[in-house]
Design a protein around this motif. Sequence first.
Motif, PDB file in Angstrom:
ATOM      1  N   ASP A   1      43.219  32.056  46.655  1.00 34.82           N
ATOM      2  CA  ASP A   1      42.141  31.323  46.467  1.00 34.82           C
ATOM      3  C   ASP A   1      41.306  31.908  45.896  1.00 34.82           C
ATOM      4  OD1 ASP A   1      39.521  32.218  48.794  1.00 34.82           O
ATOM      5  OD2 ASP A   1      41.409  32.402  48.437  1.00 34.82           O
ATOM      6  N   ASP A   2      41.221  33.012  45.212  1.00 33.31           N
ATOM      7  CA  ASP A   2      40.362  33.539  44.217  1.00 33.31           C
ATOM      8  C   ASP A   2      41.186  33.845  43.222  1.00 33.31           C
ATOM      9  OD1 ASP A   2      39.091  36.465  43.190  1.00 33.31           O
ATOM     10  OD2 ASP A   2      38.048  36.383  44.845  1.00 33.31           O
ATOM     11  N   PRO A   3      40.374  33.641  41.933  1.00 31.81           N
ATOM     12  CA  PRO A   3      41.167  33.031  40.547  1.00 31.81           C
ATOM     13  C   PRO A   3      41.370  34.677  39.818  1.00 31.81           C
ATOM     14  CG  PRO A   3      39.197  31.875  40.840  1.00 31.81           C
ATOM     15  CD  PRO A   3      38.916  32.427  42.315  1.00 31.81           C
ATOM     16  N   MET A   4      40.295  35.467  40.110  1.00 34.42           N
ATOM     17  CA  MET A   4      40.430  36.737  39.776  1.00 34.42           C
ATOM     18  C   MET A   4      41.834  37.532  40.629  1.00 34.42           C
ATOM     19  SD  MET A   4      37.668  40.640  39.223  1.00 34.42           S
ATOM     20  CE  MET A   4      36.779  39.436  38.454  1.00 34.42           C
ATOM     21  N   VAL A   5      41.959  37.419  41.623  1.00 30.98           N
ATOM     22  CA  VAL A   5      43.101  37.858  42.335  1.00 30.98           C
ATOM     23  C   VAL A   5      44.656  37.134  41.907  1.00 30.98           C
ATOM     24  CG1 VAL A   5      44.320  38.494  44.785  1.00 30.98           C
ATOM     25  CG2 VAL A   5      42.577  39.131  44.239  1.00 30.98           C
ATOM     26  N   ALA A   6      44.333  35.950  41.385  1.00 29.14           N
ATOM     27  CA  ALA A   6      45.465  35.109  41.733  1.00 29.14           C
ATOM     28  C   ALA A   6      45.527  35.596  39.550  1.00 29.14           C
ATOM     29  CB  ALA A   6      45.202  34.012  41.724  1.00 29.14           C
ATOM     30  N   MET A   7      44.776  35.756  39.244  1.00 31.99           N
ATOM     31  CA  MET A   7      45.301  36.535  37.779  1.00 31.99           C
ATOM     32  C   MET A   7      45.835  37.558  37.938  1.00 31.99           C
ATOM     33  SD  MET A   7      42.908  37.114  34.746  1.00 31.99           S
ATOM     34  CE  MET A   7      41.853  38.760  35.450  1.00 31.99           C
ATOM     35  N   LEU A   8      45.691  38.525  39.265  1.00 33.12           N
ATOM     36  CA  LEU A   8      46.267  39.669  38.370  1.00 33.12           C
ATOM     37  C   LEU A   8      47.512  39.831  38.920  1.00 33.12           C
ATOM     38  CD1 LEU A   8      45.906  43.103  38.474  1.00 33.12           C
ATOM     39  CD2 LEU A   8      44.772  43.102  40.731  1.00 33.12           C
ATOM     40  N   ASN A   9      48.062  39.263  40.527  1.00 32.14           N
ATOM     41  CA  ASN A   9      49.006  39.039  41.375  1.00 32.14           C
ATOM     42  C   ASN A   9      50.225  38.174  39.345  1.00 32.14           C
ATOM     43  OD1 ASN A   9      47.969  39.726  43.335  1.00 32.14           O
ATOM     44  ND2 ASN A   9      47.863  38.544  44.140  1.00 32.14           N
ATOM     45  N   ARG A  10      49.045  37.333  39.200  1.00 34.23           N
ATOM     46  CA  ARG A  10      50.646  36.270  37.976  1.00 34.23           C
ATOM     47  C   ARG A  10      50.703  37.506  37.129  1.00 34.23           C
ATOM     48  NH1 ARG A  10      51.305  32.389  34.980  1.00 34.23           N
ATOM     49  NH2 ARG A  10      50.172  30.337  35.877  1.00 34.23           N
ATOM     50  N   ARG A  11      50.104  38.400  36.737  1.00 33.95           N
ATOM     51  CA  ARG A  11      49.766  39.321  35.400  1.00 33.95           C
ATOM     52  C   ARG A  11      51.231  40.707  35.848  1.00 33.95           C
ATOM     53  NH1 ARG A  11      47.038  44.131  34.377  1.00 33.95           N
ATOM     54  NH2 ARG A  11      45.124  43.255  35.119  1.00 33.95           N
ATOM     55  N   TYR A  12      51.093  41.016  37.152  1.00 32.25           N
ATOM     56  CA  TYR A  12      51.808  42.168  37.754  1.00 32.25           C
ATOM     57  C   TYR A  12      53.113  41.892  38.096  1.00 32.25           C
ATOM     58  CZ  TYR A  12      48.233  45.357  39.462  1.00 32.25           C
ATOM     59  OH  TYR A  12      47.342  45.865  40.144  1.00 32.25           O
ATOM     60  N   THR A  13      52.943  40.351  38.004  1.00 29.36           N
ATOM     61  CA  THR A  13      54.528  39.154  38.435  1.00 29.36           C
ATOM     62  C   THR A  13      55.197  39.287  37.142  1.00 29.36           C
ATOM     63  OG1 THR A  13      53.833  37.998  40.627  1.00 29.36           O
ATOM     64  CG2 THR A  13      55.924  36.679  39.104  1.00 29.36           C
ATOM     65  N   GLU A  14      54.550  38.755  36.080  1.00 28.66           N
ATOM     66  CA  GLU A  14      54.968  38.588  35.065  1.00 28.66           C
ATOM     67  C   GLU A  14      55.591  39.299  34.065  1.00 28.66           C
ATOM     68  OE1 GLU A  14      52.973  35.133  33.904  1.00 28.66           O
ATOM     69  OE2 GLU A  14      54.248  33.468  34.388  1.00 28.66           O
TER      70      GLU A  14
END
Length: 232
Positions: A9-22
């Motif tokens: 639900d936190d956009p910043m954490v979601a962005m970081l998780n996406r960056r780590y994943t990709e």
Amino acid sequence: MYQVVIVEDDPMVAMLNRRYTEKDPRFRVCRECPDGRAALEYLRAHPADLVILDMYMPQMDGLDVLRQLRAAGVSTDVIMITAASDTTTVEAAMRLGVVDYLVKPFEYERFRQALDAFDRRRQAIRSESVNQQQLDELLHRGATVPAGEKPEEKPEEKPLPKGLQPKTLEAVCACLQANPQGLTCEQLAMQTGFSAMTARHYVHYLEECGRADSRVDYSTGGRPSVIYTLRS
């Protein structure tokens, strides 16, 4: 390529998780869901290989999402990411088939280990048979690193992308080196005189090369911030 759904639900954490994943070419984020209900709706209709699931979200927490996914027959593997580390919550998540459990704040290296362990399990499942050593590796060691050991990761030499300048990179590195506790992009920009966007480009490059690390700081009281440190 593994298809990944991020539920955060936190956009910043979601962005970081996406960056780590990709950062890992084996994985692609096919969907970001801001809450549990959106995740359930998507996953019931779309197959995915892996779900990166936050525990605490409004309306429905991660355990409720897991219970409803399993009740609906969705067996997608799940990596739980949460600030909760009490044994009751961990045990409940494991019983619902969570393949790994990351406690905030965590660094990229631990996230990468979780992805590697997921891939090893998938590869083993796809093979016709496994021996005892492989089973022990999958069932008992998982994504963890044995006590006292640290995976060796050498910085990767990469040419500067177009638009990045050696002198600016040198200034960013010098600033990070002078602040071993780490800096956010905004703090780095303030100390160097560059824009926050410029600082962000350079720290992302350093992280991709293995010359810098990032971690999420949840102690600010508001939105968490990403802090970058230069590797020694």
